[in-house]
Write an enzyme that holds these catalytic residues in place. Structure first.
Site, PDB file in Angstrom:
ATOM      1  N   GLU A  45       0.827  -1.201   0.000  1.00  0.00           N
ATOM      2  CA  GLU A  45       0.000   0.000   0.000  1.00  0.00           C
ATOM      3  C   GLU A  45       0.867   1.260   0.000  1.00  0.00           C
ATOM      4  OE1 GLU A  45      -3.421   1.899   3.000  1.00  0.00           O
ATOM      5  OE2 GLU A  45      -2.037   0.356   3.726  1.00  0.00           O
ATOM      6  N   LYS A 113      -9.258   2.399  -1.874  1.00  0.00           N
ATOM      7  CA  LYS A 113      -9.534   1.911  -0.527  1.00  0.00           C
ATOM      8  C   LYS A 113     -10.929   2.346  -0.091  1.00  0.00           C
ATOM      9  CE  LYS A 113      -6.953   1.655   3.879  1.00  0.00           C
ATOM     10  NZ  LYS A 113      -5.687   2.121   4.514  1.00  0.00           N
ATOM     11  N   CYS A 149      -5.482  -3.023   2.873  1.00  0.00           N
ATOM     12  CA  CYS A 149      -5.214  -2.897   4.303  1.00  0.00           C
ATOM     13  C   CYS A 149      -6.488  -2.949   5.147  1.00  0.00           C
ATOM     14  CB  CYS A 149      -4.411  -1.625   4.574  1.00  0.00           C
ATOM     15  SG  CYS A 149      -3.554  -1.632   6.182  1.00  0.00           S
TER      16      CYS A 149
END
EC number: 6.3.5.1
Length: 552
Positions: A45, A113, A149
């Site tokens: 990331e 995300k 994540c």
């Protein structure tokens, strides 16, 4: 013949804002994957920008440079595997934490995300927009879902990607270390494999950034939460992972599963890497510190010598009229065992000169903490002069117990650029010194053995700012103080809960008072390595002026 897929995982250390350098690391990983016959190479990331960016990512010029660097990287990668890499991205006036798949000169897939963390050290809600949940992207024979994540710490994104056809989940992360963090990650990923029935590959970065250390430890799980491989903690690693299609779906072929070091080894490695990268990424190669003959400065000296090599660590003994012969001998013993330079710089003359200068204004007053702190501030002044003259970063040596209750002199022993033990309570300092004496690893640059003489560990702690001074004259015994602080700080317990645990109420109230009135010192303290979930700075953000007290 069943179909196969080779995925190269690049567990690497980016440098925040060094876009060209990070792109070069990405290309290096891509070339390693190409040479190994990989179908795809994956990086963590926000790798291209470095992580965490904090408010730097709110600067439009920075984001524009990141986007330009990503497009330039894509153009330069042709004739080989796909490359997946994290970087910020602006789309339709909104800023996203993005994961981008590059292939044959183009971006062929882009994921934003969805779940933005807003706890602990993370504040992504104020930085990024939440992206829509993306479906999987296809690389060769394989449909890949990439929850980014935090997306994988919740069921929604992984389940949606599985339902829309993903055959494996590749989770890119910028997940910083704290004690026992690896088990938390593993538990969440096991839950995702059970819910989706898909293999999961969890890819984390390594390296230090300010107070945070990213500890790697990337791994793969087959359905049911069965561990297929584990990459090393803290080390840069490029690992080739094979997957094969079976009648039950795609599965990760078993790979290495090295044993995990214990919590003391992990904490110590985090402190070493945090210091190494803070210096390297800010342009320093040498450090100095005041070596008092006490346990805290001895541990900092050991960490620094292990991180940089003893030849790059200057220890300075700054004795006063109150410094014992034992302390002089112990400081010399630590420096000798570590192989560090030790300079002797007495402060009696400068302190006498300052006392004489202040005498007309102090007339009619009695000596108190002012005179004690004057000694500490003189040490800070002289150490900073050495730092300026020789280009060596000054390390501070206060432990978490002292930082919590303000048992430190602002502009004195708090002066400096970095504190490796800032998040280590005093009782753990004792244990960590014993651990270092008993353990050595190839990444430690200082000698093996008892580098901290046992009597440094065993003697009663003292600031030596007055005759016969001991820390427990001013503070509860450290085993008591530390548990009270753990409850008040790390566990957010009430005074009543701490008292119910068996501690004297007056002692608890006094510790609470010291904790709150010392906030202004912590706001001016040097950064240090985060080891717990409640380190002072981003984990615990309290007002400087606060009149509330718990009446429980």
């Amino acid at each position: 013949m069943p179909q196969t897929f080779r995925l190269t995982l690049a567990q690497m250390n980016p440098r925040l804002g060094a876009l060209e350098d990070n792109a070069a690391l990405a290309r290096q990983a891509w070339e390693a994957g190409r040479d190994a016959g990989a179908d795809m190479v994956a990086l963590p990331e926000m790798f291209l920008s470095g992580y965490q960016t904090q408010d730097l990512v709110k600067k439009p010029a920075f984001v524009a440079d990141c986007m330009g660097a990503l497009e330039a990287l894509a153009r330069g990668l042709t004739g080989g595997p796909a490359l997946a890499i994290g970087a910020p991205w602006m789309a339709e006036g909104k800023l996203y934490n993005g994961y981008h798949v590059l292939k044959d000169g183009h971006v062929v897939a882009r994921v934003f995300k969805h779940e933005l963390p807003n706890s602990d050290v993370f504040d992504e809600v104020r930085l990024y927009s939440s992206g829509a949940i993306s479906g999987p992207y296809r690389i060769g024979p394989l449909r890949i879902g990439s929850p980014i994540c935090e997306d994988a710490w919740h069921p929604d994104v992984a389940e949606a990607q599985a339902e829309s056809g993903a055959e494996i989940l590749l989770v890119p992360n910028g997940s910083p270390y704290h004690r026992e963090k690896h088990d938390e990650r593993l538990n969440h990923m096991v839950a995702r494999t059970i819910e989706t029935g898909l293999p999961i590959i969890y890819l984390n970065m390594v390296g230090g950034q300010d107070d945070q250390v990213f500890d790697g430890g990337s791994f793969g799980l087959n359905p049911g939460g069965v561990l297929a491989f584990q990459m090393p903690l803290f080390d840069t690693s490029i690992t080739h992972v094979d997957l094969e299609e079976t009648p039950g779906g795609w599965r990760i072929v078993d790979g290495d599963r090295p044993a995990r070091p214990d919590s003391f080894a992990q904490d110590y490695r985090a402190m070493v890497i945090g210091l190494q990268d803070y210096l390297a990424k800010s342009g320093f190669s040498k450090v100095l510190l005041g070596l008092s003959g006490g346990i805290d400065s001895a541990l900092v000296a050991a960490i620094a010598a292990d991180a940089l090599g003893p030849e790059n660590v200057r220890c300075v003994m700054l004795p006063s009229r109150y410094t014992s012969q034992t302390s002089l001998q112990d400081a010399a013993g630590v420096a000798t065992q570590l192989g560090c330079r030790l300079d002797d710089l007495p402060i009696s003359g400068p302190v006498d000169a300052a006392t004489e200068a202040l005498a007309p204004l102090f007339a009619g007053t009695k000596p108190d903490l002012t005179e004690e702190n004057l000694q500490s501030r003189m040490r800070g002044l002289l150490l900073m002069a050495l730092s300026n003259k020789f280009g060596e970063m000054l390390l501070t040596t206060g432990n978490k117990s002292e930082v919590a209750v303000g048992y430190a002199t602002i502009y004195g022993d708090m002066a400096g650029g970095y504190n490796p033990i800032k998040d280590l309570y005093k009782t753990r300092v004792f244990a960590m010194c014993r651990w270092r004496n008993a353990n050595h690893a190839p990444w430690m640059l200082a000698p093996a053995g008892e580098v901290i003489p046992p009597r440094v560990i065993d003697k009663p702690p003292s600031a030596e700012l007055r005759d016969d001074q001991r820390d427990d004259d001013s503070l509860p015994p450290y085993e008591v103080l530390d548990r009270i602080l753990e409850m008040l700080v790390d566990e957010d317990a009430s005074v009543a809960e701490v008292v119910a645990a068996g501690f004297d109420r007056d002692t608890v109230k006094r510790v609470e008072h010291l904790l709150y009135i010392s906030e202004y010192k912590r706001h001016q303290a040097a950064p240090g390595v985060r080891l717990s979930k409640r380190a002072f700075w981003l984990d615990r953000r309290y007002p400087i002026v606060n009149r509330w007290r718990d009446k429980g």
